[in-house]
Enzyme design. Structure first.
Site, PDB file in Angstrom:
ATOM      1  N   GLU A 134       0.867  -1.184   0.000  1.00  0.00           N
ATOM      2  CA  GLU A 134       0.000   0.000   0.000  1.00  0.00           C
ATOM      3  C   GLU A 134       0.900   1.230   0.000  1.00  0.00           C
ATOM      4  O   GLU A 134       1.802   1.337   0.819  1.00  0.00           O
ATOM      5  CB  GLU A 134      -0.912  -0.029   1.236  1.00  0.00           C
ATOM      6  N   HIS A 152     -25.081  -1.464   0.801  1.00  0.00           N
ATOM      7  CA  HIS A 152     -26.242  -1.182  -0.041  1.00  0.00           C
ATOM      8  C   HIS A 152     -27.093  -2.421  -0.312  1.00  0.00           C
ATOM      9  O   HIS A 152     -26.555  -3.514  -0.433  1.00  0.00           O
ATOM     10  CB  HIS A 152     -25.778  -0.626  -1.388  1.00  0.00           C
ATOM     11  N   LYS A 357     -26.214   6.894  -6.933  1.00  0.00           N
ATOM     12  CA  LYS A 357     -27.567   6.800  -6.381  1.00  0.00           C
ATOM     13  C   LYS A 357     -28.099   8.178  -6.029  1.00  0.00           C
ATOM     14  O   LYS A 357     -29.264   8.352  -5.742  1.00  0.00           O
ATOM     15  CB  LYS A 357     -27.569   5.931  -5.135  1.00  0.00           C
ATOM     16  N   ILE A 443     -13.671  -0.475  -9.114  1.00  0.00           N
ATOM     17  CA  ILE A 443     -14.493  -0.748  -7.929  1.00  0.00           C
ATOM     18  C   ILE A 443     -15.003   0.572  -7.350  1.00  0.00           C
ATOM     19  O   ILE A 443     -14.489   1.070  -6.358  1.00  0.00           O
ATOM     20  CB  ILE A 443     -13.719  -1.583  -6.875  1.00  0.00           C
ATOM     21  N   CYS A 512     -10.022  11.713  25.198  1.00  0.00           N
ATOM     22  CA  CYS A 512     -10.883  12.416  24.241  1.00  0.00           C
ATOM     23  C   CYS A 512     -12.266  12.512  24.875  1.00  0.00           C
ATOM     24  O   CYS A 512     -12.956  11.509  25.040  1.00  0.00           O
ATOM     25  CB  CYS A 512     -10.946  11.659  22.918  1.00  0.00           C
ATOM     26  N   CYS A 514     -14.919  14.365  23.809  1.00  0.00           N
ATOM     27  CA  CYS A 514     -16.067  14.371  22.884  1.00  0.00           C
ATOM     28  C   CYS A 514     -16.537  12.946  22.605  1.00  0.00           C
ATOM     29  O   CYS A 514     -17.714  12.655  22.608  1.00  0.00           O
ATOM     30  CB  CYS A 514     -15.695  15.015  21.551  1.00  0.00           C
ATOM     31  N   CYS A 549     -14.835  18.911  18.909  1.00  0.00           N
ATOM     32  CA  CYS A 549     -13.631  19.770  18.962  1.00  0.00           C
ATOM     33  C   CYS A 549     -12.576  19.308  17.966  1.00  0.00           C
ATOM     34  O   CYS A 549     -11.542  19.956  17.815  1.00  0.00           O
ATOM     35  CB  CYS A 549     -13.087  19.869  20.383  1.00  0.00           C
ATOM     36  N   CYS A 554      -7.671  16.612  22.759  1.00  0.00           N
ATOM     37  CA  CYS A 554      -6.907  15.374  22.941  1.00  0.00           C
ATOM     38  C   CYS A 554      -5.699  15.261  22.012  1.00  0.00           C
ATOM     39  O   CYS A 554      -4.799  14.454  22.261  1.00  0.00           O
ATOM     40  CB  CYS A 554      -7.810  14.150  22.776  1.00  0.00           C
TER      41      CYS A 554
HETATM   42  C1  LIG Z   1     -17.908   9.526  -1.840  1.00  0.00           C
HETATM   43  C2  LIG Z   1     -18.032   8.033  -1.926  1.00  0.00           C
HETATM   44  C3  LIG Z   1     -19.077   7.373  -1.283  1.00  0.00           C
HETATM   45  C4  LIG Z   1     -19.195   5.993  -1.374  1.00  0.00           C
HETATM   46  N1  LIG Z   1     -20.169   5.348  -0.658  1.00  0.00           N
HETATM   47  C5  LIG Z   1     -20.233   4.002  -0.675  1.00  0.00           C
HETATM   48  C6  LIG Z   1     -21.185   3.328   0.125  1.00  0.00           C
HETATM   49  O1  LIG Z   1     -21.907   3.927   0.909  1.00  0.00           O
HETATM   50  N2  LIG Z   1     -21.268   1.963   0.020  1.00  0.00           N
HETATM   51  C7  LIG Z   1     -20.459   1.256  -0.839  1.00  0.00           C
HETATM   52  O2  LIG Z   1     -20.630   0.043  -0.916  1.00  0.00           O
HETATM   53  N3  LIG Z   1     -19.507   1.874  -1.570  1.00  0.00           N
HETATM   54  C8  LIG Z   1     -19.362   3.220  -1.498  1.00  0.00           C
HETATM   55  N4  LIG Z   1     -18.396   3.863  -2.205  1.00  0.00           N
HETATM   56  C9  LIG Z   1     -17.464   3.062  -3.005  1.00  0.00           C
HETATM   57  C10 LIG Z   1     -16.342   2.463  -2.157  1.00  0.00           C
HETATM   58  O3  LIG Z   1     -15.800   3.421  -1.294  1.00  0.00           O
HETATM   59  C11 LIG Z   1     -15.254   1.941  -3.086  1.00  0.00           C
HETATM   60  O4  LIG Z   1     -15.847   1.155  -4.074  1.00  0.00           O
HETATM   61  C12 LIG Z   1     -14.243   1.105  -2.356  1.00  0.00           C
HETATM   62  O5  LIG Z   1     -13.745   1.763  -1.221  1.00  0.00           O
HETATM   63  C13 LIG Z   1     -13.084   0.782  -3.298  1.00  0.00           C
HETATM   64  O6  LIG Z   1     -12.113   0.099  -2.578  1.00  0.00           O
HETATM   65  P1  LIG Z   1     -10.742  -0.288  -3.276  1.00  0.00           P
HETATM   66  O7  LIG Z   1      -9.963  -1.037  -2.296  1.00  0.00           O
HETATM   67  O8  LIG Z   1     -11.019  -0.941  -4.581  1.00  0.00           O
HETATM   68  O9  LIG Z   1     -10.058   1.118  -3.634  1.00  0.00           O
HETATM   69  P2  LIG Z   1      -9.327   2.134  -2.652  1.00  0.00           P
HETATM   70  O10 LIG Z   1      -9.972   2.233  -1.346  1.00  0.00           O
HETATM   71  O11 LIG Z   1      -9.169   3.389  -3.426  1.00  0.00           O
HETATM   72  O12 LIG Z   1      -7.927   1.456  -2.423  1.00  0.00           O
HETATM   73  C14 LIG Z   1      -6.947   1.376  -3.421  1.00  0.00           C
HETATM   74  C15 LIG Z   1      -5.615   1.499  -2.725  1.00  0.00           C
HETATM   75  O13 LIG Z   1      -4.582   1.231  -3.642  1.00  0.00           O
HETATM   76  C16 LIG Z   1      -3.482   2.054  -3.309  1.00  0.00           C
HETATM   77  N5  LIG Z   1      -2.644   2.167  -4.505  1.00  0.00           N
HETATM   78  C17 LIG Z   1      -2.991   2.708  -5.685  1.00  0.00           C
HETATM   79  N6  LIG Z   1      -1.977   2.625  -6.542  1.00  0.00           N
HETATM   80  C18 LIG Z   1      -0.975   1.987  -5.894  1.00  0.00           C
HETATM   81  C19 LIG Z   1       0.334   1.612  -6.265  1.00  0.00           C
HETATM   82  N7  LIG Z   1       0.827   1.871  -7.481  1.00  0.00           N
HETATM   83  N8  LIG Z   1       1.104   0.975  -5.350  1.00  0.00           N
HETATM   84  C20 LIG Z   1       0.623   0.705  -4.099  1.00  0.00           C
HETATM   85  N9  LIG Z   1      -0.605   1.063  -3.698  1.00  0.00           N
HETATM   86  C21 LIG Z   1      -1.406   1.686  -4.593  1.00  0.00           C
HETATM   87  C22 LIG Z   1      -4.124   3.363  -2.896  1.00  0.00           C
HETATM   88  O14 LIG Z   1      -3.263   4.135  -2.085  1.00  0.00           O
HETATM   89  C23 LIG Z   1      -5.371   2.900  -2.183  1.00  0.00           C
HETATM   90  O15 LIG Z   1      -5.191   2.831  -0.789  1.00  0.00           O
HETATM   91  C24 LIG Z   1     -18.255   5.243  -2.140  1.00  0.00           C
HETATM   92  C25 LIG Z   1     -17.189   5.909  -2.763  1.00  0.00           C
HETATM   93  C26 LIG Z   1     -17.063   7.281  -2.655  1.00  0.00           C
HETATM   94  C27 LIG Z   1     -15.886   7.968  -3.292  1.00  0.00           C
END
Ligand SMILES: Cc1cc2nc3c(=O)[nH]c(=O)nc-3n(C[C@H](O)[C@H](O)[C@H](O)COP(=O)(O)OP(=O)(O)OC[C@H]3O[C@@H](n4cnc5c(N)ncnc54)[C@H](O)[C@@H]3O)c2cc1C
Length: 591
Positions: A134, A152, A357, A443, A512, A514, A549, A554
């Protein structure tokens, strides 16, 4: 007429010959140069639209037919005219050492978000050498912490899409998973509210549709809605209740999966960015990181908004990510009574936009009200800044359903960046042109919900692929799905508190106020299987500084504990890793 010809005609008309589409290796390639990011996204959307109309290439076949790729949008942003819109390169940690040099893990998982961490945990059911890299200083720093935390029900997803498939499966897995991982989860249900009675006759047809989708739903009349949710606006005439909706803390869940994976033998390397790959004969041979070159047998691409870059490094880029920002506001707990019983509520179905949504008002697992998100296309993949426009816009939008909302109740706000492809579906499959690669890409929402189900498939394919390459992959007989949480003094009754404090007196010192977090919890958060040594890291694990706060009281005390626990000077304690030290020199007290 071939759809590519029709598409080119349209692109020509809209962008005066500056963009061209052609088919290449099963993908639809867009090339050219445009001055505006929204035009680039528009060209990508048009490409999918025209392709979709061609029944042979109907999107649902896309991932089921390995010959077909998606839209690869290579249109460049003409930075000369709007240089502020030019995409900045990926942020890379400042560390450069050889900590991983020469390692040969069986599986390299790229990305420590919810996708990567659930996959690492599933893989740890097998006797494998698993390395998760990561690039940030902690897990869940991108979309996996910057989201709404809703599990969801899937009512807005198309049957046949991977999103729908994995959302239903993932939703069903949450209760058991959160029990095993000791993560708070509440299946409170949500309401989709209607203000126009006009919709009612067709609503019953829609209910049948949801049944067909596998999404439980019931109509709730106006009286019942008023009784269940008195905080909603009077003019809402009825609602649809989706009882399978849940709420979870997304980063607690992700970190818990990471911790459990480590307990079961996986390794996590933070501050480790994958920078390049060496391939040979359609296989990844070596992966270069800022901490040395590793030689994995199999690579899993769970890199969120950078997943298409990772695919390109492996010579397997058949989709494009076009980042989409979403900002949320968190209100003071004093206003958590805006929603009463359902807690998690998606309000006003009329607010749905084309690819989201449409946001809502959500009662989070920590009993705050969360409002948002919006959806704005952006070339920037790591710009988490929040604009006044976004916050005011979403609060205004949702006062239409929740009239007591106002921006004076706000204690903090954040932005997350979704990682959609132009097909607006997940890319969960084995590499098309790379034999030792699996993608968990594209994703976007509902990725948090879907991740546990995606992880099961990805882990199964990984085992199959390793076995096909001649490696024996026995089960991990010592796999333990249970991960113990950090005890929360605020959630205990008097007897439990007294026993806890008797056992560890640090639990009697509240730091903390709060959020009522004790010194004992803060110390525990610094001794977990996934390293944590920052103020934000502690905050995300035990909620110190999450209250009204925002750490004003804290914060310095937490810094002091980190310095003592880690044996570092106070001025070396950082907010979130890297160069984010809070003090610029010794303080009076500690000089
Ligand atoms: C505003 C918002 C609201 C949402 N609400 C919901 C919800 O309510 N319910 C739901 O089911 N989904 C929701 N989602 C979608 C959900 O958050 C994402 O689909 C999910 O978190 C994706 O996870 P991920 O691990 O694929 O990506 P990420 O969480 O983006 O993780 C990818 C990781 O890869 C790392 N990375 C990237 N490139 C490299 C590299 N070259 N080398 C090493 N590390 C790297 C990054 O640093 C990052 O930590 C929402 C998304 C957003 C933006």
């Amino acid at each position: 007429m071939n759809y590519v010809v029709r598409l080119n005609k349209r692109l020509n008309a809209e962008f005066t010959g500056r963009v061209e589409a052609r088919e290449s290796d099963g993908c639809l390639l867009l090339e050219g140069k445009l001055e505006n990011w929204n035009d680039i996204v528009r060209a990508g959307n048009l490409a999918v639209h025209f392709r979709k109309k061609d029944t042979r290439l109907f999107l649902r076949n896309l991932q089921k037919d390995s010959r077909l790729g998606g839209v690869v949008n290579n249109i460049r942003l003409d930075a000369g005219k709007q240089s502020d819109e030019a995409r900045r390169p990926m942020r890379v940690p400042a560390i450069h050492d050889k900590a991983l040099e020469g390692q040969r893990p069986d599986v390299l998982v790229i990305g420590g978000g919810v996708s990567g961490c659930t996959i690492a945990r599933e893989l740890s059911r097998y006797k494998l050498d698993i390395l998760l890299t990561e690039k940030e200083h902690d897990l869940a720093k991108h979309a996996s912490s910057r989201n709404d935390g809703m599990v969801h029900p899937g009512y807005d997803l198309h049957k046949g899409s991977w999103k729908h498939h994995y959302n239903l499966l993932g939703n069903a897995l949450y209760s058991r998973l959160c029990e095993e991982l000791e993560v708070d989860f509440d299946r409170r249900g949500e309401f989709g509210c209607f203000s126009k009675p006009l919709f009612k006759p067709i609503l019953y047809l829609v209910l049948l549709y949801w049944k067909w989708l596998g999404v439980p739903a019931q109509v709730v009349g106006k009286k019942a809605l008023r009784r269940l949710e008195p905080g909603l606006k009077d003019d809402l005439v009825y609602a649809v209740s989706f009882p399978s909706t849940g709420v979870v803390c997304p980063y607690n869940f992700t970190i818990a999966c990471g911790e459990n994976a480590v307990q079961n033998g996986a390794r996590i390397s933070l501050d480790t960015a994958v920078l390049n790959m060496e391939t040979n004969n359609g296989k990844i041979i070596a992966v270069q990181t800022n901490r040395g070159t590793v030689f994995p047998k199999l690579v899993i691409n769970a890199a969120g908004v950078f997943a298409d870059d990772i695919a390109a490094m492996a010579g397997d880029r058949f989709f494009s990510i076009h980042p989409r920002r979403g900002s949320n506001s968190i209100l003071d707990k004093k206003y958590s009574r805006l929603l009463v019983r359902t807690g998690a509520a998606k309000v006003d179905i009329a607010s749905k936009s084309a690819h989201s949504k449409g946001g809502g008002v959500i009662f989070t697992i920590h009993r705050n009200t969360l409002v948002g998100p919006d959806a704005v296309e952006t070339p920037e993949r790591e710009d988490f800044s929040v604009t006044r426009e976004s916050i005011e816009g979403t609060i205004k939008k949702f006062t239409a359903t929740c009239p007591q909302l106002n921006s004076g109740q706000l204690i903090t706000c954040f932005t997350g960046i979704r990682a959609p492809t132009y097909e607006e579906d997940f890319v969960v499959c084995k590499g098309r042109r790379c034999a030792n690669l699996i993608h968990a890409a594209g994703i976007q929402s509902p990725g948090l919900t879907a991740a546990p189900a995606i992880a099961i498939d990805v882990a199964r394919w990984a085992v199959e692929m390793l076995e096909a390459a001649g490696q024996m992959v026995p089960p991990n007989k010592t796999f333990n799905p249970v991960r113990k949480r950090i005890p929360h003094i605020s959630a205990m009754n008097d007897e439990e508190r007294s026993a806890m404090i008797h056992h560890n007196s640090n639990y009697g010192v509240i730091l903390c106020r709060c959020e009522e977090v004790s010194k004992g919890e803060i110390i525990d958060s610094l001794r977990r299987p996934v390293p944590c040594d920052t103020v934000d890291g502690v905050k995300r694990r035990v909620r110190s500084g999450m209250g009204r706060c925002q750490g004003g009281f804290c914060g310095p005390l937490v810094m002091q504990i980190i310095a003592e626990e880690k044996g570092i000077p106070l001025e070396k304690v950082s907010k979130s890793g890297g160069e984010s030290q809070i003090l610029c020199g010794p303080t009076k007290v500690h000089a």
